[in-house]
Structure formats: structure tokens, C-alpha cells
Design a protein around this motif. Structure first.
Motif, PDB file in Angstrom:
ATOM      1  N   LYS A 175     -23.863 -12.424   7.482  1.00  5.27           N
ATOM      2  CA  LYS A 175     -23.595 -11.247   6.646  1.00  5.27           C
ATOM      3  C   LYS A 175     -22.113 -11.151   6.305  1.00  5.27           C
ATOM      4  O   LYS A 175     -21.741 -10.827   5.168  1.00  5.27           O
ATOM      5  N   ARG A 176     -21.255 -11.452   7.277  1.00  2.00           N
ATOM      6  CA  ARG A 176     -19.802 -11.395   7.047  1.00  2.00           C
ATOM      7  C   ARG A 176     -19.394 -12.414   5.984  1.00  2.00           C
ATOM      8  O   ARG A 176     -18.667 -12.091   5.035  1.00  2.00           O
ATOM      9  N   ASP A 177     -19.874 -13.648   6.115  1.00  2.00           N
ATOM     10  CA  ASP A 177     -19.544 -14.689   5.142  1.00  2.00           C
ATOM     11  C   ASP A 177     -20.108 -14.375   3.766  1.00  2.00           C
ATOM     12  O   ASP A 177     -19.477 -14.674   2.741  1.00  2.00           O
ATOM     13  N   GLU A 178     -21.285 -13.780   3.744  1.00  2.00           N
ATOM     14  CA  GLU A 178     -21.908 -13.433   2.462  1.00  2.00           C
ATOM     15  C   GLU A 178     -21.048 -12.462   1.666  1.00  2.00           C
ATOM     16  O   GLU A 178     -20.765 -12.684   0.482  1.00  2.00           O
ATOM     17  N   LEU A 179     -20.589 -11.393   2.294  1.00  2.00           N
ATOM     18  CA  LEU A 179     -19.822 -10.368   1.587  1.00  2.00           C
ATOM     19  C   LEU A 179     -18.431 -10.873   1.209  1.00  2.00           C
ATOM     20  O   LEU A 179     -17.908 -10.541   0.139  1.00  2.00           O
ATOM     21  N   ILE A 180     -17.812 -11.680   2.072  1.00  2.00           N
ATOM     22  CA  ILE A 180     -16.503 -12.267   1.733  1.00  2.00           C
ATOM     23  C   ILE A 180     -16.639 -13.159   0.500  1.00  2.00           C
ATOM     24  O   ILE A 180     -15.809 -13.114  -0.422  1.00  2.00           O
ATOM     25  N   GLU A 181     -17.682 -13.967   0.455  1.00  2.00           N
ATOM     26  CA  GLU A 181     -17.905 -14.863  -0.684  1.00  2.00           C
ATOM     27  C   GLU A 181     -18.090 -14.070  -1.975  1.00  2.00           C
ATOM     28  O   GLU A 181     -17.533 -14.422  -3.029  1.00  2.00           O
ATOM     29  N   VAL A 182     -18.846 -12.974  -1.894  1.00  2.00           N
ATOM     30  CA  VAL A 182     -19.124 -12.168  -3.078  1.00  2.00           C
ATOM     31  C   VAL A 182     -17.842 -11.517  -3.604  1.00  2.00           C
ATOM     32  O   VAL A 182     -17.576 -11.513  -4.816  1.00  2.00           O
ATOM     33  N   ILE A 183     -17.045 -10.965  -2.705  1.00  2.00           N
ATOM     34  CA  ILE A 183     -15.788 -10.324  -3.131  1.00  2.00           C
ATOM     35  C   ILE A 183     -14.850 -11.349  -3.760  1.00  2.00           C
ATOM     36  O   ILE A 183     -14.235 -11.099  -4.808  1.00  2.00           O
ATOM     37  N   GLU A 184     -14.733 -12.523  -3.143  1.00  2.00           N
ATOM     38  CA  GLU A 184     -13.863 -13.569  -3.695  1.00  2.00           C
ATOM     39  C   GLU A 184     -14.344 -14.033  -5.059  1.00  2.00           C
ATOM     40  O   GLU A 184     -13.533 -14.272  -5.970  1.00  2.00           O
ATOM     41  N   LEU A 185     -15.651 -14.156  -5.222  1.00  2.00           N
ATOM     42  CA  LEU A 185     -16.204 -14.573  -6.515  1.00  2.00           C
ATOM     43  C   LEU A 185     -15.934 -13.525  -7.588  1.00  2.00           C
ATOM     44  O   LEU A 185     -15.592 -13.852  -8.731  1.00  2.00           O
ATOM     45  N   ALA A 186     -16.068 -12.243  -7.209  1.00  2.00           N
ATOM     46  CA  ALA A 186     -15.814 -11.158  -8.164  1.00  2.00           C
ATOM     47  C   ALA A 186     -14.343 -11.142  -8.586  1.00  2.00           C
ATOM     48  O   ALA A 186     -14.021 -10.968  -9.775  1.00  2.00           O
ATOM     49  N   ILE A 187     -13.431 -11.327  -7.635  1.00  2.00           N
ATOM     50  CA  ILE A 187     -12.001 -11.359  -7.960  1.00  2.00           C
ATOM     51  C   ILE A 187     -11.699 -12.534  -8.877  1.00  2.00           C
ATOM     52  O   ILE A 187     -10.933 -12.411  -9.849  1.00  2.00           O
ATOM     53  N   GLY A 188     -12.303 -13.687  -8.597  1.00  2.00           N
ATOM     54  CA  GLY A 188     -12.107 -14.849  -9.462  1.00  2.00           C
ATOM     55  C   GLY A 188     -12.611 -14.605 -10.866  1.00  2.00           C
ATOM     56  O   GLY A 188     -11.987 -15.036 -11.854  1.00  2.00           O
ATOM     57  N   SER A 189     -13.730 -13.895 -10.981  1.00  2.00           N
ATOM     58  CA  SER A 189     -14.276 -13.579 -12.304  1.00  2.00           C
ATOM     59  C   SER A 189     -13.376 -12.620 -13.065  1.00  2.00           C
ATOM     60  O   SER A 189     -13.186 -12.750 -14.283  1.00  2.00           O
ATOM     61  N   GLY A 195     -13.276 -16.328 -22.443  1.00  2.00           N
ATOM     62  CA  GLY A 195     -12.812 -16.063 -23.799  1.00  2.00           C
ATOM     63  C   GLY A 195     -11.520 -15.277 -23.887  1.00  2.00           C
ATOM     64  O   GLY A 195     -11.143 -14.806 -24.948  1.00  2.00           O
ATOM     65  N   ASP A 196     -10.819 -15.071 -22.760  1.00  2.00           N
ATOM     66  CA  ASP A 196      -9.566 -14.310 -22.768  1.00  2.00           C
ATOM     67  C   ASP A 196      -8.421 -15.257 -22.448  1.00  2.00           C
ATOM     68  O   ASP A 196      -8.290 -15.755 -21.333  1.00  2.00           O
ATOM     69  N   SER A 197      -7.580 -15.510 -23.429  1.00  2.00           N
ATOM     70  CA  SER A 197      -6.453 -16.435 -23.252  1.00  2.00           C
ATOM     71  C   SER A 197      -5.130 -15.698 -23.065  1.00  2.00           C
ATOM     72  O   SER A 197      -4.072 -16.290 -23.167  1.00  2.00           O
ATOM     73  N   ASN A 198      -5.204 -14.393 -22.784  1.00  2.00           N
ATOM     74  CA  ASN A 198      -3.994 -13.597 -22.614  1.00  2.00           C
ATOM     75  C   ASN A 198      -3.302 -13.972 -21.306  1.00  2.00           C
ATOM     76  O   ASN A 198      -3.829 -13.751 -20.219  1.00  2.00           O
ATOM     77  N   SER A 199      -2.115 -14.562 -21.430  1.00  2.00           N
ATOM     78  CA  SER A 199      -1.402 -15.022 -20.237  1.00  2.00           C
ATOM     79  C   SER A 199      -0.775 -13.866 -19.463  1.00  2.00           C
ATOM     80  O   SER A 199      -0.358 -14.045 -18.325  1.00  2.00           O
ATOM     81  N   LYS A 200      -0.694 -12.675 -20.057  1.00  2.00           N
ATOM     82  CA  LYS A 200      -0.058 -11.535 -19.410  1.00  2.00           C
ATOM     83  C   LYS A 200      -1.065 -10.584 -18.774  1.00  2.00           C
ATOM     84  O   LYS A 200      -0.726  -9.453 -18.451  1.00  2.00           O
ATOM     85  N   ARG A 201      -2.290 -11.036 -18.654  1.00  2.00           N
ATOM     86  CA  ARG A 201      -3.302 -10.139 -18.094  1.00  2.00           C
ATOM     87  C   ARG A 201      -3.009  -9.858 -16.613  1.00  2.00           C
ATOM     88  O   ARG A 201      -2.335 -10.635 -15.931  1.00  2.00           O
ATOM     89  N   ARG A 202      -3.597  -8.774 -16.122  1.00  2.00           N
ATOM     90  CA  ARG A 202      -3.379  -8.339 -14.744  1.00  2.00           C
ATOM     91  C   ARG A 202      -4.050  -9.290 -13.762  1.00  2.00           C
ATOM     92  O   ARG A 202      -5.105  -9.847 -14.027  1.00  2.00           O
ATOM     93  N   VAL A 203      -3.428  -9.455 -12.609  1.00  2.00           N
ATOM     94  CA  VAL A 203      -3.997 -10.283 -11.541  1.00  2.00           C
ATOM     95  C   VAL A 203      -4.586  -9.366 -10.479  1.00  2.00           C
ATOM     96  O   VAL A 203      -3.891  -8.528  -9.897  1.00  2.00           O
ATOM     97  N   TYR A 204      -5.884  -9.504 -10.260  1.00  2.00           N
ATOM     98  CA  TYR A 204      -6.582  -8.672  -9.275  1.00  2.00           C
ATOM     99  C   TYR A 204      -6.533  -9.336  -7.900  1.00  2.00           C
ATOM    100  O   TYR A 204      -6.566 -10.560  -7.767  1.00  2.00           O
ATOM    101  N   THR A 205      -6.483  -8.491  -6.854  1.00  2.00           N
ATOM    102  CA  THR A 205      -6.504  -8.963  -5.471  1.00  2.00           C
ATOM    103  C   THR A 205      -7.541  -8.144  -4.697  1.00  2.00           C
ATOM    104  O   THR A 205      -8.143  -7.196  -5.226  1.00  2.00           O
ATOM    105  N   ALA A 206      -7.742  -8.507  -3.440  1.00  2.00           N
ATOM    106  CA  ALA A 206      -8.722  -7.801  -2.610  1.00  2.00           C
ATOM    107  C   ALA A 206      -8.360  -6.330  -2.428  1.00  2.00           C
ATOM    108  O   ALA A 206      -9.238  -5.487  -2.222  1.00  2.00           O
TER     109      ALA A 206
END
Length: 530
Positions: A175-189, A195-206
Motif C-alpha cells: 500500500k505504501r509503494d502504491e501511493l508513492i508511485e501514484v503521487i510521483e506519476l501525478a507530479i510527473g504528469s 502539447g505544452d512547450s512553455n519553458s517557464k511553466r511552474r514546477v510541481y513538487t510533493a
């Protein structure tokens, strides 16, 4: 698969036959409606005859009626053929749906690219089947699948499991690994939007993660909805993810013969002769008469009531013609772990299934087979979750009398609970028990030794089968927590004692008994006044 291909090959032939049939019907219709030749024409009345006009009209009317009836008949036949074609088409489509789903993906090693494409299509179809884009109609509130929520630190859960915590840091690694994987995947997304090539976009973190909810539909997959902070106070980012479940795959197909699998039931005991008499009644009926592939080892501590216990054992042996038992007597203080350990090591025959049992346990013949089927030397050990009976005097206090023991053994929330915190009743092969190191013999008295053995198996490479079973019951008895126990043992004993008495609702009725009686008394007085 062959049936499906047969239907696909048969469909063009069926359509061709129907086309030929329709053409034939049309030709017949044209021939029937074409005026007949001179040689076949009916003789018409003479023009100047007295009945010429009436006769001609009668003949035309008769022919028109014949043609009309024939057309009606042809239309019925065409309608029937269309209905049959539609029925065959629907039947073929259903067969295609049935056989093209996950089974098409199975093991088509001849065309791996097609198999991979089919698998991907199946996984995508799971999203459409699940309750993701729209709700589905449910027959009752009990059919709803609830969500559980989580943050970076905690999970808030309805199914609390063994810890009984409504909120906790995920203890289970999966369960711990499952939720960590999901959060990391969401942040990566979020950081790599399509389709967004804006180099100045915001960087999301946990740290931008606010909360998430998830739920699992067992046949489709797990839905995750995660919320992140947006660019302003009242703006948020929402990511929806879905982990689809793949098709069921066959892993093994084998025959299991347990006809010659012997079970050695080991019971440690001190005093409690009356309970042993009740246990032997159950043992005789289920173990000797119904099962017959069983051995009993009794490890007795001390000498008090020993002769009575031996007499019960010997009487059962004579009346049931049962010789497969061992009686071991120890002149020392009772220790459950030591009794079971000595009983297991005393066996000198071939490798045998050991069932560690207590005198206040009731088991069925079906459970003994479950014990055999869920153990395998060097591979699997069995830790059943038994059903623990509540205090019958509380459960049936409003009845005229307490039912017989067999009638009490019903699995309902009013009669008992799954004893998921207990690890004392277990089945394993003797070789696995010896190889794991047996019990910790430094533990004295009640409690703790079973948990240590359970943890040893968890730390090994053996598969631990942990599941509720319907044929194993813990019979209620008044529990005594002795002062000699360590503080940890005493705490465990008192918790077990509290849970054994009755359900939450039944205990509540006892606590508020005075208020309930006062209410009933007032109602009675009120009814008399009216």
C-alpha cells in the motif's frame, strides 16, 4: 477459440444463403404476377353474351384476390427471414464479445504484436467499464464502493485491518509503494503536460499535493483522484489516474491427493478436565468418525486432574477403537509454547502436518481438509483466522434457554467476531516447524509465543496463508488474567477478555440497561393513564 472462428467463417455463408433466398422469392413473385400466355388464359365470356361484363369482373376480382394473398404470404416469409438473420447476427456478435475479451490476449506467442495490442485495448476498455467517467445504477447502498483518502503522511480508511486504526501511516509495503508511485506519476504528469512547450511553466513538487482519494473495483482496477495546489489560493489542479487490472491468467492446474495426509493435533493442557471432555466429543465426531486420518498428542502439565484427563482419553480410545494418540506428562509450570514444541518434536514418524490447537477450540472435518490443502512442505504454512464466540449468556439472555453448542456456532455479527489478532491455531508440516526453529521456550504462561512463531514464518521464504475459515471456532469461556503475567501479557489478556464478551451494541445495551428499563417503565405508566 475454435467456436468463435467457426462462427466467423459461417457468417458469410449465412448471408449468401439469405441473399439467394430473397432472390428466389422475388423471381417467384415476378412469375406469379406476370400475365399468363394465350394457351393458358382462361376462356372469357363472349362480348355480346348476356353475362359478359359480370363474368369478366368476377374473374378479375378472383385473380386480384389470389395475387393479394400471395403477396401477403411472401411478405411474411421475408419478415421471418429478416428476423432470423438479425437473430443469427446478434448471436454471432455475443459469441465474439464472449471469446474476444481477455482470452484473445492470453498466450498468442505466434503474433506477439497482436497480443500486445489486444492487451492494451483490453486495459483501456477497463476504464470504460469502471465507474470513472459516469456513475452506474446500484440496487442498494451496500453495493456502493467507498473511497479512502490519503495525504503524504496518512491514510484514512474504513477497512482498518489488524491495526484497528481509522487513520495511520501505511504499514503494509504494497500500500505504501502504491501511493508513492501514484503521487510521483501525478507530479510527473503535471510537470510534463502534453502539447505544452512553455519553458517557464511552474514546477510541481510533493509539497504541492493536498490530498487524494482512491477506491478499487476488484474486477476492473483502482481509481485515483489527486488534488494539487494551483497558481492562486482558490485554484487547484486535479489529476485522475486509473490502474487497470489485466485479464485473469491461468498459473497452475494440478491434482492434489490428500487421502494419505495425516494430521497430528497437538493440545497443551493443564487441569481443565471438563473442557477436555467437551473437546474430545468434538474430536471423536469430526476427527475420528468423519475424517479418520488424524493423530492426537496431549501434552499435560502437572498432576492435578491428570487422571481424569487420561480416563477421558482412554474411554474415547476404547469406545471409538482409536489408538492414534500420545499422552506426554510434564512436571512443571504450564507453558503453551513449550507444550506445543515438545509435542511436535516427540513425533518420530514420517513428515506430518501439525495442527496446533487449544482445548477450547471446535473444528469441523472440512477444516481439517483446509489444513491439508493450505500446507506444503518447504512452501506454505496455514494461519487460519477463526471465528470467536461471544458470551452465550449475553447473546441469548433474552431467550428462554441457551441453544445447544452446534446451534450456537453461527457466523454472524451478533454471535461473534473474526479473531484476526490471534495466531495460536496454525497448520504446518513438521519439517518446516523444525527448520524455522520452533517456539521461543523462554516465554512462560499465556500469550506471545504464537506471535513470535508467526513472525519467524513471515521473515522466511515460506508463503503464509492467512484467511478466515468457516469451520474453526473459539468457544467462549471466562478468561482469567493472572497477576504473574508480564505487563505486556496482562494487557494482551485484558484486551482479549474485553473483546470476547459481546459486540459493541450488546455491551452498550448492558451499560445503558438502567436507562432502558426506566424508559420502558415510563411508557407503561403512560399507557395505563390513557
Amino acid at each position: 477459440m475454435l467456436l468463435r472462428r467457426g462462427f466467423i467463417l459461417f457468417l458469410p455463408r449465412l448471408v449468401g444463403l439469405l441473399v439467394v433466398a430473397c432472390c428466389s422469392v422475388s423471381i417467384v413473385y415476378m412469375l406469379a404476377c406476370t400475365p399468363k400466355g394465350d394457351s393458358q388464359q382462361l376462356a372469357l365470356p363472349r362480348v355480346h353474351g348476356p353475362t359478359a361484363k359480370e363474368g369478366y369482373e368476377a374473374i378479375l376480382q378472383e385473380q386480384e384476390e389470389q395475387h393479394r394473398n400471395y403477396i401477403i404470404s411472401l411478405k411474411k416469409q421475408i419478415t421471418q427471414l429478416k428476423a432470423e438473420l438479425q437473430g443469427r447476427s446478434e448471436k454471432l456478435k455475443n459469441m465474439q464479445d464472449q471469446y474476444s475479451d481477455p482470452l484473445d490476449i492470453r498466450l498468442d506467442h505466434s503474433n506477439p504484436e497482436k497480443a500486445q495490442a489486444n492487451l492494451l485495448a483490453f486495459l483501456r476498455s477497463q476504464i470504460d467499464k469502471a465507474e470513472v467517467h459516469s456513475g452506474i445504477k446500484l440496487s442498494t447502498e451496500y453495493a456502493a464502493v467507498p473511497f479512502e483518502s490519503f495525504t503524504l503522511q496518512k491514510v484514512y480508511q474504513l477497512e482498518t485491518g489488524l491495526t484497528r486504526h481509522p487513520e495511520e501511516k501505511p504499514v503494509r509495503k504494497d500500500k505504501r509503494d502504491e501511493l508513492i508511485e501514484v503521487i510521483e506519476l501525478a507530479i510527473g504528469s503535471l510537470n510534463n503536460p502534453e502539447g505544452d512547450s512553455n519553458s517557464k511553466r511552474r514546477v510541481y513538487t510533493a509539497s504541492d499535493f493536498v490530498e487524494g482519494i482512491y477506491r478499487t473495483e476488484k474486477d476492473k482496477g483502482t481509481l485515483y483522484e489527486l488534488t494539487f495546489k494551483g497558481d492562486t489560493k482558490h485554484q487547484f489542479k486535479k489529476i485522475v489516474l486509473f490502474r487497470p487490472f489485466g485479464p485473469v491468467m491461468k498459473v497452475k492446474n494440478e491434482n492434489v491427493n490428500i487421502a494419505d495426509t495425516l494430521i497430528n493435533v497437538i493440545v497443551p493442557l493443564a487441569k481443565r478436565a471438563s473442557k477436555f471432555r467437551q473437546f474430545m466429543q468434538n474430536f471423536r465426531e469430526m476427527g475420528i468418525q468423519q475424517d479418520g486420518r488424524i493423530h492426537l498428542t496431549v501434552v499435560y502439565f502437572g498432576k492435578e486432574q491428570m487422571n481424569e484427563v487420561k480416563s477421558i482419553l482412554e474411554n474415547t480410545s476404547k469406545s471409538a477403537n482409536f489408538k492414534n494418540f500420545t499422552f506426554i506428562q510434564l512436571n512443571e509450570e504450564f507453558s503453551r509454547g513449550k507444550g506445543l514444541d515438545i509435542g511436535a518434536r516427540f513425533w518420530k514418524g514420517n513428515n506430518v502436518v501439525l495442527f496446533f490447537c487449544d482445548v477450547d477450540i471446535y473444528f469441523t472435518a472440512e477444516f481439517l481438509n483446509s489444513c491439508r490443502l493450505n500446507t506444503q512442505p518447504g512452501k506454505k504454512v496455514f494461519y487460519p483466522v477463526l471465528f470467536s464466540q461471544y458470551n452465550p449468556s449475553i447473546i441469548y439472555g433474552h431467550h428462554d434457554s441457551i441453544p445447544s453448542l452446534e446451534q450456537q456456532l453461527v457466523i454472524k455479527k451478533e454471535t461473534g467476531f473474526w479473531r484476526d489478532f490471534g495466531f495460536g491455531m496454525t497448520c504446518q508440516y513438521r519439517s518446516d516447524f523444525i527448520n524455522i526453529g520452533g517456539f521461543d521456550l523462554d516465554i512462560k504462561g499465556w500469550g506471545g509465543e504464537d506471535v513470535h512463531l508467526y513472525r519467524k514464518y513471515l521473515h522466511s521464504n515460506l508463503i503464509v496463508i492467512r484467511t478466515p475459515v468457516r469451520g474453526l471456532f473459539h468457544l467462549w469461556h471466562e478468561k482469567q488474567c493472572l497477576d504473574e503475567l508480564t505487563s505486556e501479557q496482562y494487557k494482551m489478556c485484558m484486551q482479549s477478555k474485553a473483546m470476547n464478551e459481546a459486540s459493541h451494541g450488546q455491551l452498550g445495551m448492558l451499560v445503558f440497561k438502567q436507562e432502558i428499563e426506566t424508559h420502558l417503565h415510563r411508557q407503561k405508566l403512560s399507557s395505563k393513564k390513557t
